[in-house]
Scaffold this motif. Structure first.
Motif, PDB file in Angstrom:
ATOM      1  N   MET A 128      38.969  16.898 -34.883  1.00  0.00           N
ATOM      2  CA  MET A 128      38.237  16.680 -36.129  1.00  0.00           C
ATOM      3  C   MET A 128      38.874  17.516 -37.230  1.00  0.00           C
ATOM      4  O   MET A 128      39.146  18.685 -37.032  1.00  0.00           O
ATOM      5  CB  MET A 128      36.771  16.928 -35.817  1.00  0.00           C
ATOM      6  CG  MET A 128      36.013  18.098 -36.099  1.00  0.00           C
ATOM      7  SD  MET A 128      34.334  18.030 -35.466  1.00  0.00           S
ATOM      8  CE  MET A 128      34.395  19.089 -34.039  1.00  0.00           C
ATOM      9  N   GLU A 150      29.531  28.616 -36.823  1.00  0.00           N
ATOM     10  CA  GLU A 150      29.290  27.256 -36.334  1.00  0.00           C
ATOM     11  C   GLU A 150      30.043  26.235 -37.175  1.00  0.00           C
ATOM     12  O   GLU A 150      30.673  25.324 -36.638  1.00  0.00           O
ATOM     13  CB  GLU A 150      27.784  26.945 -36.373  1.00  0.00           C
ATOM     14  CG  GLU A 150      26.956  27.745 -35.393  1.00  0.00           C
ATOM     15  CD  GLU A 150      27.253  27.382 -33.945  1.00  0.00           C
ATOM     16  OE1 GLU A 150      27.335  26.175 -33.643  1.00  0.00           O
ATOM     17  OE2 GLU A 150      27.416  28.303 -33.120  1.00  0.00           O
ATOM     18  N   GLN A 164      33.570  25.903 -36.449  1.00  0.00           N
ATOM     19  CA  GLN A 164      33.860  25.141 -35.223  1.00  0.00           C
ATOM     20  C   GLN A 164      33.935  23.634 -35.486  1.00  0.00           C
ATOM     21  O   GLN A 164      34.445  22.889 -34.664  1.00  0.00           O
ATOM     22  CB  GLN A 164      32.811  25.435 -34.148  1.00  0.00           C
ATOM     23  CG  GLN A 164      32.945  26.875 -33.656  1.00  0.00           C
ATOM     24  CD  GLN A 164      31.956  27.222 -32.565  1.00  0.00           C
ATOM     25  OE1 GLN A 164      31.336  26.362 -31.961  1.00  0.00           O
ATOM     26  NE2 GLN A 164      31.801  28.501 -32.312  1.00  0.00           N
ATOM     27  N   TYR A 165      33.392  23.190 -36.596  1.00  0.00           N
ATOM     28  CA  TYR A 165      33.601  21.793 -37.009  1.00  0.00           C
ATOM     29  C   TYR A 165      34.772  21.705 -37.975  1.00  0.00           C
ATOM     30  O   TYR A 165      34.904  20.717 -38.703  1.00  0.00           O
ATOM     31  CB  TYR A 165      32.349  21.237 -37.696  1.00  0.00           C
ATOM     32  CG  TYR A 165      31.083  21.264 -36.871  1.00  0.00           C
ATOM     33  CD1 TYR A 165      30.925  20.416 -35.782  1.00  0.00           C
ATOM     34  CD2 TYR A 165      30.046  22.121 -37.191  1.00  0.00           C
ATOM     35  CE1 TYR A 165      29.758  20.436 -35.034  1.00  0.00           C
ATOM     36  CE2 TYR A 165      28.875  22.148 -36.455  1.00  0.00           C
ATOM     37  CZ  TYR A 165      28.741  21.306 -35.373  1.00  0.00           C
ATOM     38  OH  TYR A 165      27.572  21.318 -34.633  1.00  0.00           O
ATOM     39  N   GLU A 207      22.577  27.148 -35.770  1.00  0.00           N
ATOM     40  CA  GLU A 207      23.284  26.052 -35.091  1.00  0.00           C
ATOM     41  C   GLU A 207      22.775  24.708 -35.597  1.00  0.00           C
ATOM     42  O   GLU A 207      23.543  23.769 -35.812  1.00  0.00           O
ATOM     43  CB  GLU A 207      23.041  26.110 -33.577  1.00  0.00           C
ATOM     44  CG  GLU A 207      23.739  27.233 -32.870  1.00  0.00           C
ATOM     45  CD  GLU A 207      23.460  27.209 -31.356  1.00  0.00           C
ATOM     46  OE1 GLU A 207      23.786  28.199 -30.706  1.00  0.00           O
ATOM     47  OE2 GLU A 207      22.910  26.205 -30.837  1.00  0.00           O
ATOM     48  N   GLN A 208      21.450  24.634 -35.778  1.00  0.00           N
ATOM     49  CA  GLN A 208      20.855  23.372 -36.262  1.00  0.00           C
ATOM     50  C   GLN A 208      21.308  23.068 -37.678  1.00  0.00           C
ATOM     51  O   GLN A 208      21.634  21.926 -38.009  1.00  0.00           O
ATOM     52  CB  GLN A 208      19.322  23.469 -36.219  1.00  0.00           C
ATOM     53  CG  GLN A 208      18.763  23.590 -34.819  1.00  0.00           C
ATOM     54  CD  GLN A 208      17.286  23.953 -34.818  1.00  0.00           C
ATOM     55  OE1 GLN A 208      16.680  24.120 -35.868  1.00  0.00           O
ATOM     56  NE2 GLN A 208      16.721  24.083 -33.636  1.00  0.00           N
ATOM     57  N   TRP A 251      24.814  21.877 -37.799  1.00  0.00           N
ATOM     58  CA  TRP A 251      24.852  20.484 -37.328  1.00  0.00           C
ATOM     59  C   TRP A 251      24.412  19.540 -38.444  1.00  0.00           C
ATOM     60  O   TRP A 251      25.005  18.473 -38.635  1.00  0.00           O
ATOM     61  CB  TRP A 251      23.948  20.321 -36.098  1.00  0.00           C
ATOM     62  CG  TRP A 251      23.750  18.892 -35.684  1.00  0.00           C
ATOM     63  CD1 TRP A 251      22.652  18.123 -35.886  1.00  0.00           C
ATOM     64  CD2 TRP A 251      24.700  18.053 -35.015  1.00  0.00           C
ATOM     65  NE1 TRP A 251      22.852  16.861 -35.386  1.00  0.00           N
ATOM     66  CE2 TRP A 251      24.097  16.781 -34.845  1.00  0.00           C
ATOM     67  CE3 TRP A 251      25.997  18.241 -34.553  1.00  0.00           C
ATOM     68  CZ2 TRP A 251      24.743  15.718 -34.223  1.00  0.00           C
ATOM     69  CZ3 TRP A 251      26.644  17.176 -33.918  1.00  0.00           C
ATOM     70  CH2 TRP A 251      26.018  15.931 -33.766  1.00  0.00           C
ATOM     71  N   GLN A 252      23.393  19.936 -39.198  1.00  0.00           N
ATOM     72  CA  GLN A 252      22.930  19.100 -40.307  1.00  0.00           C
ATOM     73  C   GLN A 252      24.013  18.955 -41.374  1.00  0.00           C
ATOM     74  O   GLN A 252      24.191  17.881 -41.947  1.00  0.00           O
ATOM     75  CB  GLN A 252      21.663  19.698 -40.939  1.00  0.00           C
ATOM     76  CG  GLN A 252      20.413  19.559 -40.102  1.00  0.00           C
ATOM     77  CD  GLN A 252      20.074  18.113 -39.829  1.00  0.00           C
ATOM     78  OE1 GLN A 252      20.395  17.584 -38.756  1.00  0.00           O
ATOM     79  NE2 GLN A 252      19.442  17.449 -40.774  1.00  0.00           N
ATOM     80  N   TYR A 303      27.251  19.173 -40.865  1.00  0.00           N
ATOM     81  CA  TYR A 303      28.261  18.293 -40.254  1.00  0.00           C
ATOM     82  C   TYR A 303      27.792  16.842 -40.316  1.00  0.00           C
ATOM     83  O   TYR A 303      28.543  15.933 -40.665  1.00  0.00           O
ATOM     84  CB  TYR A 303      28.485  18.741 -38.808  1.00  0.00           C
ATOM     85  CG  TYR A 303      29.371  17.849 -37.987  1.00  0.00           C
ATOM     86  CD1 TYR A 303      30.727  17.713 -38.280  1.00  0.00           C
ATOM     87  CD2 TYR A 303      28.858  17.133 -36.896  1.00  0.00           C
ATOM     88  CE1 TYR A 303      31.548  16.888 -37.522  1.00  0.00           C
ATOM     89  CE2 TYR A 303      29.672  16.314 -36.135  1.00  0.00           C
ATOM     90  CZ  TYR A 303      31.010  16.189 -36.449  1.00  0.00           C
ATOM     91  OH  TYR A 303      31.806  15.362 -35.707  1.00  0.00           O
ATOM     92  N   ASN A 304      26.528  16.661 -39.995  1.00  0.00           N
ATOM     93  CA  ASN A 304      25.934  15.332 -40.012  1.00  0.00           C
ATOM     94  C   ASN A 304      26.037  14.706 -41.410  1.00  0.00           C
ATOM     95  O   ASN A 304      26.453  13.556 -41.558  1.00  0.00           O
ATOM     96  CB  ASN A 304      24.469  15.478 -39.586  1.00  0.00           C
ATOM     97  CG  ASN A 304      23.797  14.161 -39.382  1.00  0.00           C
ATOM     98  OD1 ASN A 304      24.239  13.374 -38.565  1.00  0.00           O
ATOM     99  ND2 ASN A 304      22.750  13.905 -40.141  1.00  0.00           N
ATOM    100  N   ILE A 311      29.449  12.861 -40.353  1.00  0.00           N
ATOM    101  CA  ILE A 311      28.981  11.703 -39.581  1.00  0.00           C
ATOM    102  C   ILE A 311      28.509  10.596 -40.514  1.00  0.00           C
ATOM    103  O   ILE A 311      28.914   9.449 -40.395  1.00  0.00           O
ATOM    104  CB  ILE A 311      27.837  12.089 -38.626  1.00  0.00           C
ATOM    105  CG1 ILE A 311      28.334  13.143 -37.636  1.00  0.00           C
ATOM    106  CG2 ILE A 311      27.326  10.878 -37.870  1.00  0.00           C
ATOM    107  CD1 ILE A 311      27.275  13.649 -36.681  1.00  0.00           C
TER     108      ILE A 311
END
Lengths: 536, 417
Positions: free
Chosen positions: B1, B23, B26-27, B399-400, B403-404, B406-407, B411
């Motif tokens: 990625m 975090e 890591q993306y 972490e959440q 992720w949001q 990244y989302n 995504i």
């Protein structure tokens, strides 16, 4: 077909993580034990089979072999047995609410309900009143009297009381010990519920006396602890709190997947290194009520943690850091399987010889230290390597007075960082201190210790992580056993057992690092130089 | 990625901001962390390990680890003594930073501590961790050079020539695809409570006890450095307080205070400890066992003292009503610890306005609503700024939040038609 992830669970949590991963281009298999439950059926109906998500109902995991990226799972699906390869596994089982009737010596009947049963009676729509029969005027909630409650149960109870109070002809009571308000908005809700008329009775040193008559009625007598007054209460309905237990399938599932449980039976040890959804095995995650007690809101949000964990893992180069992995020399290995038994990460496979899977190896070197045939190597972990580290830091013995030479083994996650902190904060450290950093204290073998004693050192200090804070779970325990054994042997070779000390530390304990070293230096100054030093 | 062309700005360098930064890296995002104080790690980096014979999961070591990890990652730029001057939004956010003068050059400073030892005005602050680089910072308010130009001792004594008292403010601007607000909490100032904080020297806060235990390992009376014979912990100072309209539980203080109390008892078993509380809140997976053991070691008193008076020898008399005997008692303590509440960061209201965020009536952002922001994409909140939470909960939420991000940034744009 190799699925990116295998999700195990029948509850909302399993579907939440599936939902979250559906946003990505991953494909998943969802293994559910349930099939008949109505809410489960409704959930399944929302997900037609697709290439991205395959749902197996009436299914369970029977066996699992392989490693991260290629777990081979044997599944029972109805009468059939299926073999499936998956890259990762997510355990997302639901929790188990057990009513505390027995703790209150109550038997459930129409006047005595569990909290879950009571919630199920309430109309879905928050505006509607409870269709209670008119005779029910007093409702008693027992919460955290017999055992400690949790905040989200109190929160749900107070929301329910608010609805019941608003009917205008119901009086609600909450009996509790410690009112669990540690959660966003719960203290406000408590004030709101109290203002709405719910009576909160808190117990500290006394307990309410609860009696259920032959006819099933409940009679409660209690003392108001603040005024000392005695009261009687005959509730028309008594609602009993529940203890939240891990799903009873978790024990066998944990054994099948090689996961360690905590003392309550959840599939994640109580270890800060496992935050948030990690287990002792790479590529197997545990979320929501499979890892801890948590509210339904927190369970829902954990789908993000689990999705993140899967995505990050599948994007990670698992073979990086290949130098810091253990390797078994098959020509020396006697197949005693000690390594297979001890590896905390289950990174050893039988193929048919035991081999280390580099992708799963965390480099703790516990297997290297324990292998009776000395057949396992890891870079930097041989006795000679370790002695080199002590040698290279030898101080000039120029000073006249005796300055103890201290060989200190430090776990890289804790004590080695504490040493840096002690230096940063200018604590005095003994002049004769020499450090060998190890990946885990469990890497320190009998040979390391015995060989070090014959170096130019006067004492050895082994510094581990605190129990329950060891990344490899058992490394700290194992080195403690080894040291205890050697300490017993030392007098036989004429050495004071005090020359070998073991302590636990955390990375932020700079002051304690300095204290421990100063203390040991003082002890050795008193007992003098090591009589066998330099005898190699 | 490959998201390396995407940038995320995180405001706040405590455990929430640092964990979110790690975090996000890591993306593969590029991350800028903006911290207004000279030291990263927030409140948590000042906390002591509370392990007794085993780890009690206070999470303090986690902060240490996050700071070390974040500092080592090349994709994270850490800006200390910096604040946002301006953020404007067109397609992305354009962020302007104002950086206070770097009096101590971090590339030259070797953390030798000479400036810290020699400063006559106590104007040099020291960080808390190896991860605080540089470890020292000059406080302009106390420094004599900035008062009247009378002293340049630190600059002249620095063997590395790392101190420049004439250094100027700098600015920096960059574009960012998302903003994460990790502004943490503000500790309640208990001066107005009738406990004599800042008037009686042996009344300290739980945060000060954390620092004391981190620095000295043991409890000491500030008045004389001696071990106290009796310690009182008073819970809920500034939390669960209807008079202050602080209608929230600060959630972490029962755990923190009981862990510290048990740590003190394990190291100084001769000390007697009383614990004044309203309700003991659960914490950790093993709460019931921990609480049971705590009750054997600590006198648990379900009452909050009304007042504290000075007694002989700098000790303190606490007055409380004992409901079991229905009488007032006035025991004497050598040291009193106030478990002070966690308040929303005063900066929050400015961000609430700037980004159109939702907050609760007390000024905490609501995490659940922030993750479904109504003001368009790209602004997220994390950590104690969303309400009091423990270090472990903060890590989980970070972490959440990552992720949001990244989302939203990856995504959804991939899935867009």
């Amino acid at each position: 077909m190799k699925y990116d992830s295998l999700i195990i669970g029948s509850g909302p949590c399993a579907f939440n993580i599936a939902e979250e991963l559906l946003k990505t281009n991953m494909n998943m298999m969802l293994v559910c034990k349930d099939q008949d439950d109505a809410s489960f059926k409704a959930r399944v109906a929302g997900y037609p089979d697709s290439t991205q998500l395959k749902i197996l109902q009436d299914a369970e995991v029977m066996a699992c072999s392989g490693q991260v990226g290629r777990y081979n799972v044997i599944l029972r699906n109805g009468q059939k047995t299926i073999s499936q390869v998956v890259k990762t596994i997510i355990v997302a089982e639901k929790d188990d609410y057990q009513p505390n009737f027995a703790s209150y010596q109550l038997k459930p009947n129409q006047q005595v309900l569990s909290f879950s049963a009571m919630q199920a009676c309430m109309p879905e729509n928050g505006d509607e009143q409870w269709p209670v029969n008119e005779d029910v005027k007093h409702i008693l909630f027992l919460n955290g009297i017999a055992s400690e409650s949790v905040a989200h149960m109190l929160e749900d109870m107070m929301r329910l009381c608010l609805r019941l109070q608003s009917s205008g002809n119901i009086q609600t009571y909450i009996f509790t010990r410690n009112l669990k308000v540690a959660g966003n908005g719960i203290e406000s809700l408590y004030h709101q519920t109290k203002d709405a008329g719910t009576l909160f009775i808190k117990f500290t040193t006394t307990s309410p006396e609860i009696v259920q008559t032959q006819t099933g009625d409940v009679q409660v007598s209690y003392q108001d602890e603040i005024t000392g007054q005695l009261f009687q209460l005959q509730p028309d309905l008594t609602v009993v709190d529940e203890t939240i237990k891990p799903n009873d399938t978790l024990t066998s599932l944990g054994a099948t997947l090689g996961l360690k449980q905590d003392s309550n039976g959840f599939l994640q040890t109580d270890n800060v290194h496992r935050l948030s959804v990690l287990t002792n095995r790479k590529g197997i995650f545990t979320m929501g009520p499979s890892r801890s007690i948590m509210s339904s809101g927190a369970q829902r949000l954990e789908a993000r943690n689990a999705a993140a964990a899967v995505v990050k893992l599948l994007n990670e180069d698992l073979n990086r850091d290949e130098d810091n992995k253990a390797a078994i020399d098959t020509s020396v290995c006697v197949k005693c399987l000690t390594c297979l038994r001890l590896c905390p990460y289950k990174a050893i496979e039988l193929n048919p010889q035991p081999i280390v899977t580099p992708e799963a190896c965390e480099g703790c070197s516990i297997c290297v230290a324990e292998c009776p045939a000395l057949a396992i190597q890891m870079m930097g972990m041989t006795v000679a390597d370790m002695m080199d580290r002590f040698q290279s830091e030898i101080q000039d013995a120029a000073s006249e007075s005796f300055e103890p030479q201290l060989a200190c083994f430090c776990c890289s996650r804790s004590a080695a960082r504490a040493k840096e902190l002690a230096e940063t904060l200018s604590f005095n450290l003994p002049a004769g201190l020499r450090i060998a950093e190890v990946p885990c204290a469990g890497a320190i073998s009998l040979n390391h210790i015995l060989s070090t004693l014959r170096q130019n050192v006067d004492a050895i200090i082994v510094l581990t992580c605190h129990p329950d804070n060891c990344h490899s779970e058992v490394g700290q325990q194992m080195v403690n056993h080894r040291i205890a054994r050697i300490q017993q042997l030392l007098p036989q070779i004429g050495l004071d057992p005090e020359r070998l000390m073991i302590r636990s530390l955390a990375s932020n304990m700079g002051a304690e690092f300095a204290h421990i070293l100063a203390e040991q230096a003082n002890i050795i100054r008193k007992i003098g130089p090591n009589p066998i030093k330099g005898s190699h | 990625m490959d998201n390396s062309k995407k940038n995320v700005t995180i405001i706040g360098g405590g455990v929430a901001g640092l964990t979110t930064a790690i975090e996000l890296s890591q993306y593969s995002f590029q991350v800028d962390v903006i911290e207004k104080s000279p030291f990263l790690g927030g409140h948590g980096i000042q906390y002591a390990c509370k392990a007794t014979d085993r780890c009690v999961k206070c999470g303090a070591c986690v902060v240490e680890e996050k700071l070390k990890t974040a500092a080592a990652l090349s994709s994270i730029r850490l800006h200390t003594e910096s604040q946002i001057e301006k953020i404007t939004q067109s397609k992305t956010y354009s962020v302007s930073l104002l950086k206070r003068p770097a009096f101590i050059n971090p590339t030259k400073c070797t953390n030798c501590g000479i400036c810290f030892q020699r400063c006559p005005a106590d104007a040099i602050n020291r960080g808390f961790s190896t991860g605080n680089q540089p470890l020292f910072a000059i406080s302009k308010n106390k420094c004599l050079y900035f008062k009247d130009g009378s002293c340049t001792l630190c600059a002249s004594k620095c063997p590395e020539d790392a101190i420049t008292l004439t250094a100027a403010e700098t600015t920096e601007s960059f574009n960012s695809d998302a903003i994460v607000l990790a502004t943490g909490f503000q500790p309640y100032n208990p001066e107005k409570k009738p406990y004599g904080y800042h008037r009686f020297v042996n009344v300290i806060t739980n945060l000060e006890l954390e620092q004391m235990l981190r620095r000295h390992s043991v409890a000491q009376r500030p008045s004389d450095g001696q071990a106290p014979g009796k310690i009182a912990f008073i819970q809920c100072v500034g939390s669960r307080d209807a008079k202050l309209n602080h209608l929230w539980c600060s959630k972490v203080c029962c755990g923190s205070a009981l862990r510290m109390a048990r740590l003190i008892r394990s190291r100084q078993p001769e000390i007697e400890i009383s614990f004044f509380y309203i309700d003991v809140q659960s914490f950790g997976k093993n709460f019931e066992a921990f609480y049971r053991e705590a009750q054997n070691e600590i006198e648990m008193i379900r009452s909050i003292p009304a007042d504290i008076y000075p007694a002989e020898d700098d000790s303190l008399r606490a007055i409380y009503y004992d409901s079991s005997t229905r009488q007032s008692h006035e025991p004497i303590f050598d040291l009193v610890i106030l478990s002070i509440g966690m308040l929303p960061n005063p900066d929050n209201s400015q961000h609430t306005e700037m980004f159109g965020l939702k907050s609760d009536p007390f000024g905490f952002w609501s995490y659940e609503s922030s993750s479904a922001l109504t003001n368009g994409k790209g602004v997220f909140t994390v950590g104690a700024a969303n309400g009091p939470m423990s270090i472990a909960e903060t890590v989980i939420q970070a972490e959440q939040t990552a992720w949001q991000v990244y989302n939203d940034l990856v995504i959804e744009s991939n899935n867009a038609p």
